[in-house]
Design an enzyme around this catalytic site. Structure first.
Site, short mmCIF file in Angstrom:
data_model
loop_
_atom_site.label_atom_id
_atom_site.label_comp_id
_atom_site.label_asym_id
_atom_site.label_seq_id
_atom_site.Cartn_x
_atom_site.Cartn_y
_atom_site.Cartn_z
CG ASN A 189 -6.38 -8.18 0.39
OD1 ASN A 189 -6.86 -7.53 -0.40
ND2 ASN A 189 -5.10 -7.61 0.95
N GLY B 234 -8.43 0.99 6.06
CA GLY B 234 -7.96 0.61 7.40
C GLY B 234 -7.39 2.10 8.12
NE ARG B 235 -2.70 2.79 5.23
CZ ARG B 235 -2.29 3.13 3.70
NH1 ARG B 235 -1.53 4.22 3.74
NH2 ARG B 235 -2.72 2.23 2.90
CD1 TRP B 236 -10.57 8.49 5.59
CD2 TRP B 236 -12.06 7.01 6.61
NE1 TRP B 236 -11.68 9.07 5.64
CE2 TRP B 236 -12.59 8.26 6.34
CE3 TRP B 236 -12.75 6.06 7.14
CZ2 TRP B 236 -13.99 8.55 6.58
CZ3 TRP B 236 -13.89 6.26 7.53
CH2 TRP B 236 -14.74 7.60 7.33
CB SER C 78 -4.93 -8.99 -3.46
OG SER C 78 -4.63 -8.99 -1.84
CB SER D 293 -0.20 -4.56 -4.20
OG SER D 293 0.08 -3.51 -3.08
NE ARG E 284 -1.24 0.92 -3.10
CZ ARG E 284 -0.88 -0.30 -2.82
NH1 ARG E 284 -0.41 -1.10 -3.91
NH2 ARG E 284 -1.32 -1.01 -1.79
CG ASP F 111 -3.90 0.48 0.15
OD1 ASP F 111 -4.63 -0.20 1.00
OD2 ASP F 111 -2.75 0.67 0.17
C1 IPE Z 1 -3.91 -3.96 -2.32
O1 IPE Z 1 -4.13 -3.42 -1.02
C2 IPE Z 1 -5.19 -4.67 -2.42
C3 IPE Z 1 -6.43 -4.22 -2.83
C4 IPE Z 1 -6.62 -2.87 -2.74
C5 IPE Z 1 -7.63 -4.85 -2.78
P1 IPE Z 1 -3.23 -4.06 0.17
O2 IPE Z 1 -3.54 -3.12 1.22
O3 IPE Z 1 -3.57 -5.47 0.38
O4 IPE Z 1 -1.85 -4.17 -0.51
P2 IPE Z 1 -0.34 -4.14 0.38
O5 IPE Z 1 -0.51 -5.39 1.17
O6 IPE Z 1 -0.30 -3.08 1.32
O7 IPE Z 1 0.55 -3.94 -0.60
C1 IPE Z 2 -8.14 -1.35 0.99
O1 IPE Z 2 -7.84 -0.72 2.18
C2 IPE Z 2 -9.04 -2.43 0.89
C3 IPE Z 2 -8.51 -3.73 0.86
C4 IPE Z 2 -7.25 -4.12 0.86
C5 IPE Z 2 -9.66 -4.79 0.94
P1 IPE Z 2 -6.82 -1.48 3.33
O2 IPE Z 2 -7.77 -2.57 3.83
O3 IPE Z 2 -5.57 -2.08 2.87
O4 IPE Z 2 -6.45 -0.37 4.15
P2 IPE Z 2 -4.92 -0.07 4.66
O5 IPE Z 2 -4.00 0.02 3.78
O6 IPE Z 2 -4.84 -0.98 5.78
O7 IPE Z 2 -5.09 1.59 5.39
MG MG Z 3 -3.67 -1.52 2.56
#
Ligand code: IPE
Ligand code: IPE
Ligand code: MG
Length: 242
Positions: free
Chosen positions: A67, A22-24, A64, A193, A185, A19
Site C-alpha cells: 500500500n 475505495g470502491r464503496w 500493507s 494479498s 475478506r 477491503d
Molecule cells: C489488502 O487490500 C490490504 C489491506 C486491506 C490493508 P488491497 O486493496 O491493498 O489488496 P489488493 O492489492 O487489491 O490485493
Molecule cells: C481497503 O480498501 C483499505 C486499504 C487497503 C487501506 P481499499 O482502499 O483497498 O479499497 P478498494 O479495494 O480500492 O475498493
Molecule cells: Mg482494495
C-alpha cells in the site's frame, strides 16, 4: 435478520482483510478517502462486537507493505486518519488491549508515537487484544524471521537442529497470538494479498462481497455463523474429529 450464532463456539482469533473502501466511496460518488473514514466506523463496530462475543484476538489488515505504492495523497490521508482514530477511550471502555504488527520503522514518527502511547495505556487490559497490521506483509515477516534465526545460529545461540515449526513461529511478529481460526475478506476479491500466509495454514477462509464500510454487526454474525457450520479436520477424517 441477525444470523444465529453459538456463543460457546466463538473463534478465538479472527483476522480480517478490510477491503473495498475505495470502491464503496466511488459507488457513493465520493473520494476514496471518504471510504476510509467510514471504514473506521466499521472497525469500531466490529471491534466492540468481537470483544462482546468473547473473541480473544482480532487482527485487522490496515495497511500493507504494498500500500506504500499508492498515490502519495492517499497514503498521507490514511496516515492522518490512523493518527486521528486511535483513541484510548474505546479500548478502555471495552477492556481491549492494543498491539501492532508490521515494519513500523516505515511509519511517520508522530503516528508511531501515538500508536505506542495507546499500546502502553492499554497494556493492562485483560479482554480482547486488537492488533493492527500496519506496513505489514507476510513475506517481509517471514524473511525477517529467517534473518533473525540465521543470526542466532551464527552467534551460536541457536542450533540448526533446534529450528522447527514451533521455534520458527516464535520469530514471527505474531508470536504472542494463536493462529487465526477465521479469516474474513470483505470487498469481493478472493486473494490473501500477502496477509498472514504462515499463520493461516489451517484457518477457515471466508470471502464476502460487502465493502468494508458496509460490513457491520449482521455481516459479522453471518461470517461467524458460516464458520460454525464447518468441520475443521486438520488432515484427519470426520470420524476422528467428532
Ligand atoms: C489488502 O487490500 C490490504 C489491506 C486491506 C490493508 P488491497 O486493496 O491493498 O489488496 P489488493 O492489492 O487489491 O490485493
Ligand atoms: C481497503 O480498501 C483499505 C486499504 C487497503 C487501506 P481499499 O482502499 O483497498 O479499497 P478498494 O479495494 O480500492 O475498493
Ligand atoms: Mg482494495
Amino acid at each position: 435478520m441477525m444470523p444465529e450464532i453459538d456463543l460457546d463456539y466463538i473463534p478465538n482469533h479472527v483476522a480480517i482483510i478490510m477491503d473495498g473502501n475505495g470502491r464503496w466511496a466511488k459507488q457513493h460518488g465520493k473520494e476514496r478517502s471518504y471510504g476510509h473514514q467510514v471504514g473506521v466506523e466499521s472497525v469500531r463496530v466490529i471491534a466492540e462486537e468481537a470483544a462482546r462475543l468473547g473473541v480473544k484476538f482480532l487482527t485487522l489488515y490496515t495497511f500493507s507493505t504494498e500500500n506504500w505504492n499508492r498515490p502519495e495523497e492517499e497514503v498521507s490521508a490514511l496516515m492522518g486518519l490512523l493518527m486521528d482514530s486511535i483513541e484510548d477511550e474505546i479500548f478502555l471502555k471495552n477492556n481491549i488491549s492494543f498491539r501492532i504488527i508490521g515494519d513500523t520503522t516505515k511509519l511517520p514518527a508522530k503516528v508511531l508515537e501515538r500508536l505506542n502511547s495507546c499500546i502502553e495505556s492499554t497494556a493492562g487490559n485483560t479482554g480482547m487484544c486488537l492488533v493492527l497490521a500496519l506496513s505489514y506483509s507476510s513475506r517481509w515477516e517471514i524473511t525477517e524471521a529467517a534473518t533473525q534465526i540465521a543470526k542466532m545460529v551464527e552467534q551460536g545461540k541457536l542450533s540448526v537442529d533446534g529450528i522447527n515449526e514451533q521455534t520458527f513461529a516464535t520469530y514471527l511478529s505474531t508470536n504472542f497470538m494463536p493462529d487465526p481460526d477465521l479469516l474474513i475478506r470483505t470487498g469481493g476479491e478472493v486473494r490473501l494479498s500477502n496477509y498472514l500466509l504462515w499463520q493461516c495454514a489451517y484457518s477457515e477462509l471466508y470471502f464476502c462481497d460487502i465493502f468494508w464500510p458496509d460490513f457491520r454487526k449482521e455481516a459479522f454474525y453471518e461470517a461467524i455463523h458460516n464458520y460454525q457450520k464447518r468441520e475443521r479436520r486438520f488432515g484427519k477424517i470426520s470420524e476422528q474429529v467428532n
